[in-house]
Motif scaffolding. Structure first.
Motif, PDB file in Angstrom:
ATOM      1  N   VAL A 136       0.829  -1.206   0.000  1.00 35.22           N
ATOM      2  CA  VAL A 136       0.000   0.000   0.000  1.00 35.22           C
ATOM      3  C   VAL A 136       0.866   1.260   0.000  1.00 35.22           C
ATOM      4  O   VAL A 136       0.478   2.289  -0.570  1.00 35.22           O
ATOM      5  CB  VAL A 136      -0.979  -0.023   1.201  1.00 35.22           C
ATOM      6  N   GLU A 140       0.300   4.031  -2.784  1.00 28.83           N
ATOM      7  CA  GLU A 140      -0.346   5.265  -2.344  1.00 28.83           C
ATOM      8  C   GLU A 140       0.603   6.437  -2.121  1.00 28.83           C
ATOM      9  O   GLU A 140       0.151   7.577  -2.007  1.00 28.83           O
ATOM     10  CB  GLU A 140      -1.096   5.006  -1.030  1.00 28.83           C
ATOM     11  N   SER A 146      -3.617  11.214  -1.393  1.00 25.33           N
ATOM     12  CA  SER A 146      -3.453  10.061  -0.510  1.00 25.33           C
ATOM     13  C   SER A 146      -2.958  10.505   0.861  1.00 25.33           C
ATOM     14  O   SER A 146      -2.164  11.443   0.976  1.00 25.33           O
ATOM     15  CB  SER A 146      -2.465   9.071  -1.121  1.00 25.33           C
ATOM     16  N   TRP A 157      -2.141   1.563   9.046  1.00 21.47           N
ATOM     17  CA  TRP A 157      -3.309   1.269   8.212  1.00 21.47           C
ATOM     18  C   TRP A 157      -3.503  -0.233   8.054  1.00 21.47           C
ATOM     19  O   TRP A 157      -4.634  -0.741   8.133  1.00 21.47           O
ATOM     20  CB  TRP A 157      -3.134   1.920   6.844  1.00 21.47           C
ATOM     21  N   PRO A 172      -6.907   4.258   1.565  1.00 18.03           N
ATOM     22  CA  PRO A 172      -6.323   4.274   0.218  1.00 18.03           C
ATOM     23  C   PRO A 172      -7.245   4.965  -0.776  1.00 18.03           C
ATOM     24  O   PRO A 172      -8.476   4.974  -0.629  1.00 18.03           O
ATOM     25  CB  PRO A 172      -6.176   2.784  -0.103  1.00 18.03           C
ATOM     26  N   GLY A 177      -4.718   0.115  -4.057  1.00 16.10           N
ATOM     27  CA  GLY A 177      -4.758   0.233  -2.603  1.00 16.10           C
ATOM     28  C   GLY A 177      -6.056  -0.288  -2.032  1.00 16.10           C
ATOM     29  O   GLY A 177      -6.066  -0.965  -0.990  1.00 16.10           O
ATOM     30  N   ARG A 178      -7.172  -0.004  -2.687  1.00 19.22           N
ATOM     31  CA  ARG A 178      -8.452  -0.509  -2.198  1.00 19.22           C
ATOM     32  C   ARG A 178      -8.557  -2.022  -2.358  1.00 19.22           C
ATOM     33  O   ARG A 178      -9.156  -2.701  -1.520  1.00 19.22           O
ATOM     34  CB  ARG A 178      -9.583   0.194  -2.938  1.00 19.22           C
TER      35      ARG A 178
END
Length: 260
Positions: A136, A140, A146, A157, A172, A177-178
């Motif tokens: 991530v 990001e 971000s 996170w 994210p 990222g998601r």
């Protein structure tokens, strides 16, 4: 030499070196992400290490496939190992090389009898936290808007996402990222379920052990009671037989003469 014995010998000899190679792979994956401004030669060296380690795992799979007596059964019984070897060949899926290494290490670790479920779950948690944080951060860090810019932010996170707490302070914004967030949430739920089931199974086994011990003690007491009863009956029979076998006194004896 081929056969099950040769395959087990190979696995025993290569298990520890492959684990060390997996650690080296993780370091080579992490260095370019944690230090993006490092010298280009360091990034190149890390990339070479990644491919060398992957080649070692691929060679290990090929040797085990050659040594096993039933190759088709080997391929069907270990799909994760085959998937881990084939995924890195697709260049757009470079991010999954770490997943490939973790899959192979987990497969080899499960072959060892001394590796317990708790250790495996703990290692999976650490690996997922590391993978999620690095992945991530890479996705990001340079994305517009971000909030995940440092390794500390990424670790925080990943931890809140895996535990499904989700404070919402960091989130994210990119598609990758998601997708990582979804994977971490599902993995966290799965690992939590494994831990809960393992604890519940331990309590159930303890209760069953106590119940079985109580039943054994009850059965032993009942058996002992039956033996005591049988011995008592046998003693009673022997006592009755001795009484019947005792000779009666003669009529002319002094004991039988009437008193004056």
């Amino acid at each position: 030499m081929r056969g099950a014995e040769a395959e087990q010998h190979w696995e025993h000899r290569t298990q520890r070196p492959l684990l060390w190679l997996a650690v080296l792979f993780a370091l080579a994956y992490a260095v370019p992400i944690v230090s993006p401004d490092a010298d280009p030669w360091l990034h190149k060296a890390c990339q070479i290490v990644e491919w060398v380690v992957w080649a070692a795992f691929a060679l290990d799979y090929a040797v085990r496939l050659w040594l096993t007596p039933d190759r088709w059964h080997f391929v069907r019984s270990q799909p994760l190992s085959l998937l881990a070897v084939l995924l890195p060949m697709v260049q757009p899926l470079r991010l999954l090389r770490l997943v490939s290494a973790l899959l192979l290490v987990g497969q080899r670790a499960r072959m060892a009898v001394q590796v317990r479920l708790t250790t495996y779950v703990g290692g999976s948690v650490v690996g997922l936290l590391m993978f999620g944080s690095l992945a991530v951060l890479k996705a990001e860090r340079d994305a517009p808007g971000s909030s995940i810019k440092t390794l500390g932010d990424a670790v925080w996170w990943s931890f809140t996402t895996m535990t499904t707490v989700g404070y919402g302070d960091l989130a994210p914004t990119t598609g990758l990222g998601r997708a990582l967030a979804v994977g971490l949430m599902l993995s966290g739920i799965a690992l939590l379920g494994v831990v809960t089931a393992n604890i519940a199974a331990w309590f159930i086994s303890r209760f069953e052990h106590d119940d079985a011990e109580g039943r054994r003690q009850t059965a032993a007491i009942e058996a002992l009671t039956s033996e005591v009863q049988a011995l008592r009956e046998q003693v009673d029979r022997l006592s009755g037989a001795d009484t019947q076998a005792a000779p009666a006194p003669a009529s002319g004896s002094p004991l039988s003469a009437p008193r004056s």
